[in-house]
Design a protein around this motif. Structure first.
Motif, PDB file in Angstrom:
ATOM      1  N   ASP A 118      -1.525  -1.971   3.768  1.00 34.48           N
ATOM      2  CA  ASP A 118      -1.919  -3.263   3.211  1.00 34.48           C
ATOM      3  C   ASP A 118      -3.348  -3.251   2.678  1.00 34.48           C
ATOM      4  O   ASP A 118      -3.814  -4.250   2.120  1.00 34.48           O
ATOM      5  CB  ASP A 118      -1.801  -4.368   4.269  1.00 34.48           C
ATOM      6  CG  ASP A 118      -0.361  -4.754   4.556  1.00 34.48           C
ATOM      7  OD1 ASP A 118       0.465  -4.711   3.617  1.00 34.48           O
ATOM      8  OD2 ASP A 118      -0.046  -5.080   5.716  1.00 34.48           O
ATOM      9  N   ASP A 135       3.757  -1.986   0.862  1.00 30.49           N
ATOM     10  CA  ASP A 135       2.988  -2.719   1.862  1.00 30.49           C
ATOM     11  C   ASP A 135       3.933  -3.440   2.822  1.00 30.49           C
ATOM     12  O   ASP A 135       5.159  -3.238   2.781  1.00 30.49           O
ATOM     13  CB  ASP A 135       1.991  -3.683   1.196  1.00 30.49           C
ATOM     14  CG  ASP A 135       2.663  -4.800   0.391  1.00 30.49           C
ATOM     15  OD1 ASP A 135       3.892  -5.005   0.527  1.00 30.49           O
ATOM     16  OD2 ASP A 135       1.952  -5.468  -0.382  1.00 30.49           O
ATOM     17  N   SER A 136       3.388  -4.289   3.665  1.00 29.42           N
ATOM     18  CA  SER A 136       4.217  -4.955   4.676  1.00 29.42           C
ATOM     19  C   SER A 136       5.182  -5.968   4.070  1.00 29.42           C
ATOM     20  O   SER A 136       6.111  -6.418   4.734  1.00 29.42           O
ATOM     21  CB  SER A 136       3.328  -5.636   5.716  1.00 29.42           C
ATOM     22  OG  SER A 136       2.448  -6.559   5.100  1.00 29.42           O
ATOM     23  N   LEU A 155       1.133  -2.043  -3.933  1.00 28.50           N
ATOM     24  CA  LEU A 155      -0.161  -2.658  -4.182  1.00 28.50           C
ATOM     25  C   LEU A 155      -0.674  -2.323  -5.584  1.00 28.50           C
ATOM     26  O   LEU A 155      -0.493  -1.194  -6.061  1.00 28.50           O
ATOM     27  CB  LEU A 155      -1.190  -2.165  -3.161  1.00 28.50           C
ATOM     28  CG  LEU A 155      -1.020  -2.584  -1.702  1.00 28.50           C
ATOM     29  CD1 LEU A 155      -2.112  -1.935  -0.852  1.00 28.50           C
ATOM     30  CD2 LEU A 155      -1.070  -4.100  -1.552  1.00 28.50           C
TER      31      LEU A 155
END
Length: 293
Positions: free
Chosen positions: A278, A35-36, A41
């Motif tokens: 995300d 993710d960012s 995740l």
């Protein structure tokens, strides 16, 4: 299974063609599986476990070297294989060994470095064996060269040497990938143009970087090679990515899936689009296409 992700989630896309029994899915890392915040995740971890339980193969396909990918081994116990260095290496994470490797010819390495030297400031990242070789003084330039997000990763995983150029130019060295992280996109573009006729595969990446692999080697050939090792037809593969160096595998796989945060070129190269990195895009790709739920 229905998805209710954030506002960046794309509209649903119909599955192309008739039913296909997909057996292998390969995820890019940065901008896709990560993710960012550069984390995996929980939804991705859970989906990978469901895929493994169903007898499917989940692989990583990244520009990163084996050592950088192996860092995530404990977080991703359902992932055994990795296509590393943008297709130049196929790696067995479970056994910790290189299955296949394609090196850049030494004369091409020399010409590439000489050209970059003539064009301007850059950081040199040399892949050899399972890791990368870099200079501490150049890693300190990461913010200047558009790769600040990787600065700590470089410090944690690189073999720090006095002269990375010497490592790359050693006639005995096998270099599957070179990365040049330039101080600005214009310098990157000039270097790329001057080397357009070189016997090497060049991909733009990051803000102002170039990625070099052996001619004819990219993530597309990497997914085909892994599929061959596993006895899977490439038509039964899925590739998921977001960036320029993902285009080849998005086109080569039986199904290409672009992330919701993908660049326009990746969206155009893909067959379908899933949510962003995300908001569960990787879990969506597994459940919707690999498992057909």
């Amino acid at each position: 299974m229905r998805y209710a992700f954030g506002r960046l989630a794309p509209e649903p896309v119909d599955d192309p063609g008739g039913p296909v029994a997909y057996e292998l899915i390969a995820f890019d890392m940065d901008g896709t599986l990560l993710d960012s915040r550069k984390e995996v995740l929980p939804s991705s971890v859970d989906a990978i476990a469901r895929a493994a339980a169903a007898g499917k193969t989940v692989a990583i396909s990244s520009g990163r070297c084996p050592k950088m990918i192996s860092m995530y081994r404990q977080k991703l116990p359902g992932v055994r294989y990795a296509i590393c260095c943008s297709g130049a290496i196929v790696y067995d994470l479970e056994q910790g060994r290189i299955l296949t490797e394609r090196a850049i010819p030494t004369d091409v390495v020399a010409r590439s470095i000489r050209t970059a030297d003539e064009e301007g400031t850059y950081i040199l990242e040399v892949t050899a064996g399972e890791g990368i070789y870099m200079e501490k003084r150049e890693i300190d330039m990461a913010p200047e060269c558009g790769v600040a997000v990787y600065q700590q990763l470089y410090m944690d995983t690189s073999e720090l040497v006095e002269d990375a150029h010497a490592v790359a130019l050693d006639p005995a060295a096998r270099v599957p990938k070179l990365n040049f992280h330039f101080a600005d996109p214009a310098t990157r573009d000039r270097t790329h143009a001057r080397l357009a006729d070189a016997d090497v595969t060049i991909a733009d990446c990051e803000i102002s970087s170039l990625e070099f692999t052996c001619a004819g080697v990219d993530k597309g050939t990497g997914i085909a090679e892994l599929a061959g090792i596993l006895g899977i037809d490439v038509s039964q593969t899925i590739a998921v990515g977001d960036a320029m160096n993902d285009l080849a595998m998005l086109r080569a796989a039986g199904l290409g899936a672009a992330m919701g945060n993908a660049i326009p070129e990746a969206v155009a190269a893909a067959d379908v689009q899933v949510a962003d990195n995300d908001h569960g895009g990787c879990a969506e790709a597994i459940d919707r296409f690999l498992l057909g739920e």
